[in-house]
Design an enzyme around this catalytic site. Structure first.
Site, PDB file in Angstrom:
ATOM      1  N   GLU A  26      -8.801  14.881   6.839  1.00  0.00           N
ATOM      2  CA  GLU A  26      -9.726  15.834   7.451  1.00  0.00           C
ATOM      3  C   GLU A  26      -9.068  16.541   8.619  1.00  0.00           C
ATOM      4  OE1 GLU A  26     -13.308  13.756   8.386  1.00  0.00           O
ATOM      5  OE2 GLU A  26     -14.022  13.872   6.319  1.00  0.00           O
ATOM      6  N   THR A  67      -2.326   1.372  -4.782  1.00  0.00           N
ATOM      7  CA  THR A  67      -2.762   2.517  -3.999  1.00  0.00           C
ATOM      8  C   THR A  67      -4.086   3.044  -4.519  1.00  0.00           C
ATOM      9  OG1 THR A  67      -2.238   4.783  -3.427  1.00  0.00           O
ATOM     10  CG2 THR A  67      -1.285   3.949  -5.449  1.00  0.00           C
ATOM     11  N   ARG A 111      -5.552   4.005  -8.001  1.00  0.00           N
ATOM     12  CA  ARG A 111      -7.014   4.085  -8.005  1.00  0.00           C
ATOM     13  C   ARG A 111      -7.651   2.710  -7.867  1.00  0.00           C
ATOM     14  NH1 ARG A 111      -7.953   9.313  -7.359  1.00  0.00           N
ATOM     15  NH2 ARG A 111      -7.352  10.674  -9.042  1.00  0.00           N
ATOM     16  N   PHE A 153     -18.351   9.601   3.008  1.00  0.00           N
ATOM     17  CA  PHE A 153     -17.317   9.192   2.068  1.00  0.00           C
ATOM     18  C   PHE A 153     -17.362   7.682   1.877  1.00  0.00           C
ATOM     19  CE2 PHE A 153     -13.126   7.577   1.119  1.00  0.00           C
ATOM     20  CZ  PHE A 153     -12.735   8.394   0.080  1.00  0.00           C
ATOM     21  N   LYS A 177     -16.136  17.759  -0.888  1.00  0.00           N
ATOM     22  CA  LYS A 177     -14.712  17.650  -1.145  1.00  0.00           C
ATOM     23  C   LYS A 177     -14.450  16.229  -1.632  1.00  0.00           C
ATOM     24  CE  LYS A 177     -12.519  16.177   3.158  1.00  0.00           C
ATOM     25  NZ  LYS A 177     -13.623  15.624   3.930  1.00  0.00           N
ATOM     26  N   ASN A 187      -8.611  -0.654   4.240  1.00  0.00           N
ATOM     27  CA  ASN A 187      -8.760  -1.022   2.836  1.00  0.00           C
ATOM     28  C   ASN A 187      -7.731  -2.054   2.393  1.00  0.00           C
ATOM     29  OD1 ASN A 187      -6.680   0.718   3.110  1.00  0.00           O
ATOM     30  ND2 ASN A 187      -7.077   1.854   1.228  1.00  0.00           N
ATOM     31  N   ASP A 188      -6.774  -2.335   3.259  1.00  0.00           N
ATOM     32  CA  ASP A 188      -5.760  -3.330   2.903  1.00  0.00           C
ATOM     33  C   ASP A 188      -6.066  -4.699   3.494  1.00  0.00           C
ATOM     34  OD1 ASP A 188      -4.243  -1.280   1.691  1.00  0.00           O
ATOM     35  OD2 ASP A 188      -3.528  -0.701   3.672  1.00  0.00           O
ATOM     36  N   ASP A 248       0.865  -1.159   0.000  1.00  0.00           N
ATOM     37  CA  ASP A 248       0.000   0.000   0.000  1.00  0.00           C
ATOM     38  C   ASP A 248       0.915   1.226   0.000  1.00  0.00           C
ATOM     39  OD1 ASP A 248      -2.301   1.524   0.393  1.00  0.00           O
ATOM     40  OD2 ASP A 248      -1.918   1.589   2.540  1.00  0.00           O
TER      41      ASP A 248
END
Lengths: 951, 350
Positions: free
Chosen positions: A459, A636, A727, A500, A524, A755-756, A381
């Protein structure tokens, strides 16, 4: 597929669902023995040994005392059974503690103290501050007037920050006293293990006014094993209890990973088994032939002419028993033992402690250390793994003006400070979005300073930067946000939060300006998720340039945008959104669709650029591991340019003349196909040149390539030593791991965030970095380390040593078994192929248990090369990768005190054991050893054997 | 206003503090063992080391080899194979019938002493192709019965020689005892009886604790098929030394068993007359029978192998040491030169 929970209904639900008794136990007292034995015997090796041990009970065929097999067998079984029993007993104790904890539950309208195990679905449970949540609850009331409460979910997902939970809107404002009497129904899905989703509905019964269906999400729940914090009290309805809670469902043993070495040992065992069968057949036939021809002449053996029906089987079975030691019974136990020691060495290693946080490395999976030495592909990652994930706001571009380009720090840019002081409307809007378009919670500490609790590092950076630029997010009171700007306080009411997701790649909030009542959408997100949705006529070119420029510098960019909404547009949309959020099926997708309807015609405000510094030692680590023949892939979620820049700065790829980047892109199948073929062609041509070629692919093209051109892509994956995939989604990461695994490569996935997790679980070895994005990855991983640079040591030192040691140990185990077995086989040729054992039972057992196992076990301390040498010459690892050490020499290269102790001690033990047995008149070898030791020829022969063996 | 500006690291500092006490307990204790830094000796096989080790081995081994070869040469051995010559010419074609018949099997042999034989001279019989290690044979005995008078019935392991036809236990039971060697040898020198001491030919430990003093042979060799020697049923097993020797089964199919000791010196060229009774049937399996007279040295009986092996190993080591020295002198190689590493020698070719 749904469950209806009737709140506070004492009668109806008692039987329907299980009570809240938690049970993590695998066994009960009664089924322990059969179940445990069954489990142990489901392994091939154990079945084999049981068969052998049973055959030995037949005295006609057993060459030695059955005790010589039963003893070790029972010992080994007893060891693993008692380990299981001990673990299970501890689980029982902790279950018991949790089950018997007293909690307040409403029964017949009165609050009562009951044991946690007596909670039923539908009960109302009351909790106080710092209480542990006994089961999964839907909140209906808290001490907070806004219906908020804070929970710590560390036990659930490892994240230590406080999470906000809120009571459903339907329960808002219900009086404290009335909560006892509340009635209603919760419609929720059947228990599952997804701790991020709870798609349910709540309907309260009269007299509680709100008769509408009220949607419930995970935000309205508090889950088992969380702790209530900063909230005086909270109460909720039990929806899932006992082992059906989200935590209970997600428990369960992950599939054990098997190392390449284990697979090899299993194969070897199989091969030896086949060999053994062949030997047994040959000797069995030879034995029967000898018996029928020669043995009849040997009158003293008195062979009967007519044997029983099994006569022909006797000799082969005898040889089967004689050869059974060919497969070493001790190998599994020894391997388990040394493997747990390897893991301990990793845990203990002082050089792999993160000096900043003091977190040591940890091997959660003790079984796969030697695979570390055979890694061929590392999939890493980027954010938080290669970089520090410490975000710092560096630059921004507001309405086409670049700030921070000269000094490299926008916060010190005089122009920007002037613009803020002058209340330039563009800049103020920009900063407002930075400050409030997020899910950050400001917490006032006792000293008056404001701390931000943010779940995302980006953030956090944005809010802090806004605060430095005098737009301070001071307070969040339920839905009212307070911003202080130039001394005045501006209030906003948050109407909706469009959260998100990694698919939408943006987040938005809908707020109402309390001064003028305007409703504004603030967004954003990633450039490609924002810029295409600008209103017609806005020039986005400067923003695109800005994004590219920042990405060139390796900065993370976010685009900020806003749009004023008309009252009726919002109302109309709000209804759709509400409907979407209360669906039970495909909620996430429906919400995304609805969000899409609002998030368009943006007015782009600007671009922020956040720096994420590389961790220490990353380039060196990558270079060293590269030299060791390990290929690196970077996966990534970031955009291509940023990824390439980071890759350049950390030696991942080489700059132009030496290296070459090949892009695979395209939006349609054809484009991707053509691009893929072009890259493949180049790759084939350049594979002979000493050039670093890497390919770059983005998530979209990857999706198409994996779907339609899997074969070509696989070929590319094999040819290419380096790849950058940007992406990509978590599931794509896992797919890539799967792809490499399917080509028989040993993969190691390293990452730090949620996410990994899938990629880490998918890979042969998962390494988690215990970083800022929580501990999710580290908990899912086999190894967790504090910093990326420890990977070098983990692989080159620990992986390599473990590999060599296991190779030595398993080779030696097979070697010693084969040696003694061959002696027996050769002896059988001079004993009339009758299956006589040359060794007596005691010697055989002692050979297996003492003489040959202890000295081998201390080989875990063996170091063939010093750590420094390996670090200097990482190429040495090639030998491990090729699996060559498995067939190379049996030698110990260094001798520590313990090794000396074991070897010499073992020699002494040999004589002591034999002398003891020689001193017992009843044993078969009475006085033999004493006689032997008196003979000079014995000593001279021993000397010769030892010296010749050394030579 | 600035006073309220939050510092960006404040949040983290707070969480780090709460982790502080945990950190200390988590930090592993330092010890040489945990860090895998135990002092170790690491023998590196440098050329000097190897050469001197080989040299040392050859220096030690060659003298030992010479000494043991001499010791073995000092042993005088007389071997006489008699199983063929002791069968009369008429029976040569059917020896099995001869050995099973009742004819007189006395046979005379003359042995010439080649060298001075110092006492004690051991008398052995040697059998070839006799599988005392056969599984069926070697298991067929009952140790408890041999030792204890009370466990006479303990004959389970003795099959097929466990009970007589009428069901009485045989003492000593089993194939081994049943097939006891029954050739006898009488020696005379110049027509004078040469005494053979048959006491003390078995192991003392066997006599004392393996064979009982109050266990007497019973029902032995009573069956229709006689295996070997009969035993005097009035002598306890602990004094039946031939049996005790025989029951120490040999591991190899060619073996020698001690028959007795001659306790006087034999001069060179003396002729010893042996009167032997050729009773034991080795003819059915083509086994050889030999009579062996042998002296001993400090190293045991005649055995050239040990000396030759020592000389071979020593010689080989000497040769290796020499050739390594030559190689080392002609073409020296620096120790630890990284250019010899495989990836340095042929770049890219792995």
């Amino acid at each position: 597929m749904k469950r209806y929970v009737y709140i506070n209904d004492d009668e109806s639900l008692q039987e329907l669902y299980c009570d809240n008794q938690i049970s993590n136990r695998k066994y009960t007292v009664l089924n322990f023995l059969p179940k445990n034995l069954w489990e142990q015997f489901s392994r091939f090796m154990n079945q084999y040994f049981l068969l052998i041990a049973c055959l030995q009970l037949w005295s006609l065929i057993t060459p030695v005392n059955p005790a010589s097999t039963w003893g070790p067998l029972i010992f080994i079984f007893a060891v693993s059974a008692s380990k299981e029993a001990w673990d299970d007993y501890n689980r029982y104790l902790s279950d018991k503690k949790a089950n018997e904890k007293e909690v307040w539950v409403v029964r017949q309208g009165i609050k009562k103290h009951v044991q946690a195990q007596d909670i039923h679905v539908g009960n109302i449970v009351w909790l106080r501050e710092n209480d542990e949540v006994p089961c999964d609850l839907v909140l209906i009331g808290t001490s907070d007037p806004q219906g908020l409460c804070y929970v710590e979910t560390a036990a659930l997902d490892g994240e230590t920050d406080l999470k906000t939970r809120v009571i459903p809107s339907a329960c808002m404002g219900i009086d404290f006293e009335l909560l006892h009497k509340i009635k209603g129904v919760i419609e929720c899905p059947n228990p599952d293990k997804d701790i991020r989703r709870f798609d349910a509905n709540l309907r309260l019964f009269p007299p509680f006014i709100d008769n509408d269906v009220c949607p419930l999400t995970i935000k309205n729940t508090i889950l088992q094993s969380c702790y209530l914090r900063n909230t005086e009290w909270a109460c909720g309805v039990a929806v899932y209890t006992g082992n059906e809670t989200k935590l209970g469902m997600s428990r369960g043993i992950p599939e054990p990973k098997l190392t390449a070495m284990d697979a090899m040992i299993d194969k070897l065992t199989g091969a030896i088994f086949v060999f053994q069968i062949v030997v047994v057949m040959v000797l069995g036939i030879a034995g029967n032939v000898w018996k029928d021809t020669e043995a009849r002449k040997q009158w003293y053996v008195l062979y009967p002419y007519e044997g029983p029906w099994y006569e022909l089987l006797v000799i082969p079975l005898r040889f089967e028993l004689l050869c059974s030691i060919m497969i070493p019974i001790s190998i599994k136990v020894s391997l388990d033992l040394v493997k747990s020691l390897y893991a301990k060495f990793i845990d203990w290693d002082n050089e792999m402690i993160d000096q900043e946080t003091g977190i040591p490395s940890h091997a959660a999976n003790t079984a796969i250390s030697e695979d570390l030495g055979q890694v061929e592909y590392i999939l890493t990652d980027k954010t938080g793994t290669l970089t520090e994930n410490r975000m710092i706001f560096r630059r921004c571009c507001i309405s086409g003006i670049f700030y921070g380009n000269e000094s490299g720090d926008a916060l010190k840019d005089v122009e920007l400070l002037n613009a803020v002081a002058g209340s330039s409307p563009d800049v103020v809007r920009f900063l407002t979005v930075m400050a409030i378009c997020n899910t950050v919670i400001p917490v006032k500490s006792k000293t008056g300073a404001i701390l931000y609790k943010a779940q995302s590092q980006d953030e956090d950076a944005l809010v802090n930067a806004a605060a430095r630029l005098h737009v301070v997010y001071v307070n969040k009171n339920a839905n009212i946000l307070e911003i202080r700007f130039n001394g005045s306080v501006i209030q906003y009411e948050v109407l909706e939060t469009l959260e998100f997701t990694s698919d939408r790649k943006r987040m938005s909030v809908v707020v109402k300006d309390c001064q003028n009542g305007k409703i504004i959408l603030l967004s954003k997100g990633a450039d490609e998720a924002i810029l295409p949705y600008a209103y017609a006529g806005q020039q986005t070119r400067t923003f695109i340039e800005a994004v590219e420029q920042y990405a060139q510098l390796g900065l993370r960019t976010l685009c900020l945008a806003w749009r004023e909404l008309k009252e009726d547009e919002y109302q109309e949309w709000s209804l759709m959104f509400k409907e979407a959020s209360s669906t039970l099926v495909d909620r996430e997708w429906r919400i995304a669709e609805v969000c899409q309807r609002l998030e368009h015609d943006f007015e782009i405000l600007g671009v922020t650029a956040i720096e994420d510094r590389l961790q220490d030692g990353v380039p060196e680590t990558i270079e060293t591991l590269r030299k060791a023949g390990i290929n690196f892939w970077m996966l990534t979620g970031d955009k291509q340019n940023t990824a390439i820049q980071i890759a350049l700065s950390c030696n991942f790829i080489s700059p132009e003349p030496k290296g070459q980047l090949l892009l695979i892109d395209g939006k349609t199948e054809d484009e991707v196909c053509r691009s893929l073929e072009r890259v493949l062609l180049t790759m084939r041509i350049t594979s002979s040149e000493p050039k670093d070629v890497a390919f770059v692919v983005d998530g979209w093209a990857l999706e198409i390539a994996l779907k339609h051109y899997r074969k070509a892509f696989t070929e590319l994956a094999i040819l290419s030593r380096t790849a950058i995939c940007c992406r990509v989604t978590p599931s794509q990461k896992a797919q890539l791991v799967e792809l490499l695994k399917s080509c028989d490569y040993r993969t190691l996935a390293i990452g730090d965030g949620g996410n990994d997790v899938r990629m880490i679980q998918q890979a042969d070895i998962g390494v988690g970095i215990s970083g800022r994005e929580g501990l999710q990855a580290a908990r899912a991983a086999d190894y967790s380390i504090g910093k990326f640079r420890f990977l070098k040591r983990l692989i080159l030192v620990h992986g390599r040593y473990s590999y060599n040691r296991t190779a030595f140990l398993s080779q030696y185990s097979f070697y010693k078994s084969l040696v003694i077995c061959f002696i027996q086989i050769f002896f059988s040729f001079i004993s009339g192929v009758s299956g006589t054992s040359l060794f007596n039972s005691v010697s055989l057992m002692a050979y297996n248990v003492f003489y040959t196992s202890v000295p081998v076990l201390v080989s875990v301390l063996d170091k063939d090369l010093s750590e420094g040498t390996i670090m200097q010459h990482p190429q040495i690892l090639f030998y491990c990768q090729a699996g060559r050490a498995f067939v190379v020499a049996l030698e110990t290269n260094s001798f520590t005190i313990l090794q000396h102790l074991a070897i010499w001690g073992n020699l002494v033990a040999f004589y002591v054991i034999n002398w003891i047995f020689s001193a017992v008149p009843s044993s078969g070898m009475y006085t033999i050893m004493f006689r032997l030791c008196r003979q000079p020829s014995y000593w001279i022969t021993m000397f010769l054997i030892v010296a010749a063996g050394m030579g | 206003m600035n006073s309220n500006t939050p510092s960006s690291s404040a949040g983290r500092a707070g969480s780090a503090d709460s982790a502080a006490p945990r950190r200390n307990s988590k930090r592993p204790k330092y010890s040489k063992f945990t860090q895998q830094e135990l002092p170790a000796c690491k023998p590196i096989l440098t050329p000097r080391w190897v050469i001197s080790a080989f040299m040392l081995v050859s220096i030690v081994f060659i003298p030992i080899g010479v000494v043991s070869l001499f010791a073995s040469r000092d042993v005088v051995e007389i071997i006489d194979r008699y199983e063929n010559v002791c069968v009369p010419e008429s029976f040569r074609n059917d020896k099995v019938t001869y050995i099973q018949s009742d004819v007189d099997k006395i046979c005379n042999r003359t042995l010439r002493v080649k060298k001075l034989m110092k006492q004690p001279i051991y008398v052995y019989y040697q059998l070839d192709n006799f599988y005392q290690n056969h599984r069926r044979y070697v298991k067929s005995r009952s140790d408890s019965q041999l030792k204890n008078n009370n466990s006479q019935d303990d004959v389970d392991s003795c099959k097929p020689e466990d009970n007589t036809a009428d069901g009485k236990p045989i003492v000593p039971c089993g194939l081994i005892a049943w097939s006891l060697f029954n050739d006898t040898f009488n020696f005379s020198l110049n027509n004078q009886q040469l005494a053979v001491n048959k006491k003390g030919i078995s192991w003392k430990s066997d006599r004392d604790s393996k064979f009982g003093k109050n266990v007497f042979p019973k029902n032995f060799q009573n069956g229709s098929f006689i295996g070997g020697k009969h035993l005097n049923s009035s002598v306890p097993l602990s004094e039946q030394e031939d049996l005790i020797v025989w029951m120490r089964t040999a591991a190899l199919p060619t073996f020698r068993k001690l028959y007795g000791k001659i306790e006087r010196d034999l001069q060179p060229n003396e002729l010893i007359q042996v009167t032997l009774e050729n009773n034991y049937n080795t003819y059915s399996f083509n086994g050889k029978k030999k009579l062996v007279l042998s002296t001993t040295s400090w190293l045991g009986g005649k055995n050239d192998f040990l000396g030759i092996a020592y000389l071979t190993v020593g010689g080989l080591c000497f040769f290796l040491a020499l050739s390594f020295t030559v190689v080392y002198l002609v073409k020296p190689r620096r120790l630890g030169d990284p250019s010899y590493l495989s990836w340095n020698r042929n770049p890219g070719g792995h």
